[in-house]
Design an enzyme around this catalytic site. Structure first.
Site, PDB file in Angstrom:
ATOM      1  N   GLY A 155       0.821  -1.196   0.000  1.00  0.00           N
ATOM      2  CA  GLY A 155       0.000   0.000   0.000  1.00  0.00           C
ATOM      3  C   GLY A 155       0.853   1.243   0.000  1.00  0.00           C
ATOM      4  N   GLN A 192       3.145   9.787   1.546  1.00  0.00           N
ATOM      5  CA  GLN A 192       4.385   9.033   1.332  1.00  0.00           C
ATOM      6  C   GLN A 192       5.101   9.445   0.046  1.00  0.00           C
ATOM      7  OE1 GLN A 192       2.390   5.042   2.143  1.00  0.00           O
ATOM      8  NE2 GLN A 192       4.429   4.732   2.966  1.00  0.00           N
ATOM      9  N   CYS A 239       6.218  -0.783   6.470  1.00  0.00           N
ATOM     10  CA  CYS A 239       5.806   0.427   5.769  1.00  0.00           C
ATOM     11  C   CYS A 239       6.958   0.888   4.889  1.00  0.00           C
ATOM     12  CB  CYS A 239       5.462   1.503   6.794  1.00  0.00           C
ATOM     13  SG  CYS A 239       4.957   3.068   6.072  1.00  0.00           S
ATOM     14  N   LEU A 240       6.656   1.283   3.661  1.00  0.00           N
ATOM     15  CA  LEU A 240       7.707   1.746   2.747  1.00  0.00           C
ATOM     16  C   LEU A 240       8.397   3.010   3.282  1.00  0.00           C
ATOM     17  CD1 LEU A 240       5.917   1.170  -0.677  1.00  0.00           C
ATOM     18  CD2 LEU A 240       7.762  -0.202   0.316  1.00  0.00           C
ATOM     19  N   HIS A 272      -4.000   0.711   7.795  1.00  0.00           N
ATOM     20  CA  HIS A 272      -2.648   1.280   7.741  1.00  0.00           C
ATOM     21  C   HIS A 272      -2.605   2.503   6.802  1.00  0.00           C
ATOM     22  CE1 HIS A 272       1.919   0.656   7.557  1.00  0.00           C
ATOM     23  NE2 HIS A 272       1.688   1.538   6.596  1.00  0.00           N
ATOM     24  N   GLU A 273      -3.184   2.364   5.610  1.00  0.00           N
ATOM     25  CA  GLU A 273      -3.131   3.464   4.630  1.00  0.00           C
ATOM     26  C   GLU A 273      -3.989   4.649   5.069  1.00  0.00           C
ATOM     27  OE1 GLU A 273      -0.737   3.359   2.641  1.00  0.00           O
ATOM     28  OE2 GLU A 273      -0.409   1.232   3.026  1.00  0.00           O
ATOM     29  N   HIS A 333      -2.286   6.809   7.517  1.00  0.00           N
ATOM     30  CA  HIS A 333      -1.327   7.735   6.897  1.00  0.00           C
ATOM     31  C   HIS A 333      -1.992   9.070   6.558  1.00  0.00           C
ATOM     32  CE1 HIS A 333       2.523   5.793   6.217  1.00  0.00           C
ATOM     33  NE2 HIS A 333       1.967   4.704   5.729  1.00  0.00           N
TER      34      HIS A 333
END
Ligand code: ZN
Length: 160
Positions: A46, A51, A89-90, A131-132, A135
């Site tokens: 995701g 991000q 997480c990226l 999670h997304e 953000h």
């Protein structure tokens, strides 16, 4: 289409609340296409607007068939149950943590044409939606993690 730079932890942009998308135009399409390329190249589950440095309520989430679903102005409208699992997480490279999330969620969102949708998700997909969407409100999973580990620690643990 282009791959955008992924913002990493420590950058204040990850802690900001994103504004809703109001214009479903070419600029949005380019952003979404770029986010898809960036996410595929990074093999992530995701990716959310902040991000890639864009403070708008947009994200891509890997769904059940392993394709990426574009969610715009998403909202979790119901949650059910509980699951504990590993998250990464990226924007937090090389780290993982155990996070408790709902087992099942119902998400309301818009697609790139502005059409409204509602979707239920369970397990890993429910986790990815939570999670997304976090953000978009300036939250990272590290705030919720019960523990944190590096990739090496994770692999060592699995080898036992
Ligand atoms: Zn993330």
């Amino acid at each position: 289409m282009a791959i955008r730079k992924i913002v990493t932890v420590g950058d204040a942009i990850l802690e900001k609340t994103c504004r809703p998308v109001t214009d479903f135009n070419d600029r949005l399409f380019i952003l979404l296409d770029d986010m898809r390329d960036t996410l595929s190249a990074a093999h992530g589950a995701g990716l959310a607007g902040p991000q890639v440095g864009v403070l708008r309520r947009v994200a891509l989430v890997m769904i059940e068939d392993e394709s990426y679903l574009e969610i715009i102005n998403p909202e979790i409208i119901s949650k059910e149950g509980e699951q504990e699992g590993l998250e990464g997480c990226l924007s937090v490279p090389g780290q993982y943590g155990t996070v408790v999330r709902p087992q099942k969620v119902t998400v309301r969102y818009q697609d790139r044409q502005g059409r409204e949708h509602q979707r239920e998700a369970e397990g890993f997909t429910a986790r990815a939606f939570c999670h997304e969407i976090d953000h978009l409100d300036g939250h990272l999973y590290t705030e919720l993690a019960l523990d944190m580990m590096t990739e090496e620690e994770l692999e060592a643990g699995e080898a036992k």
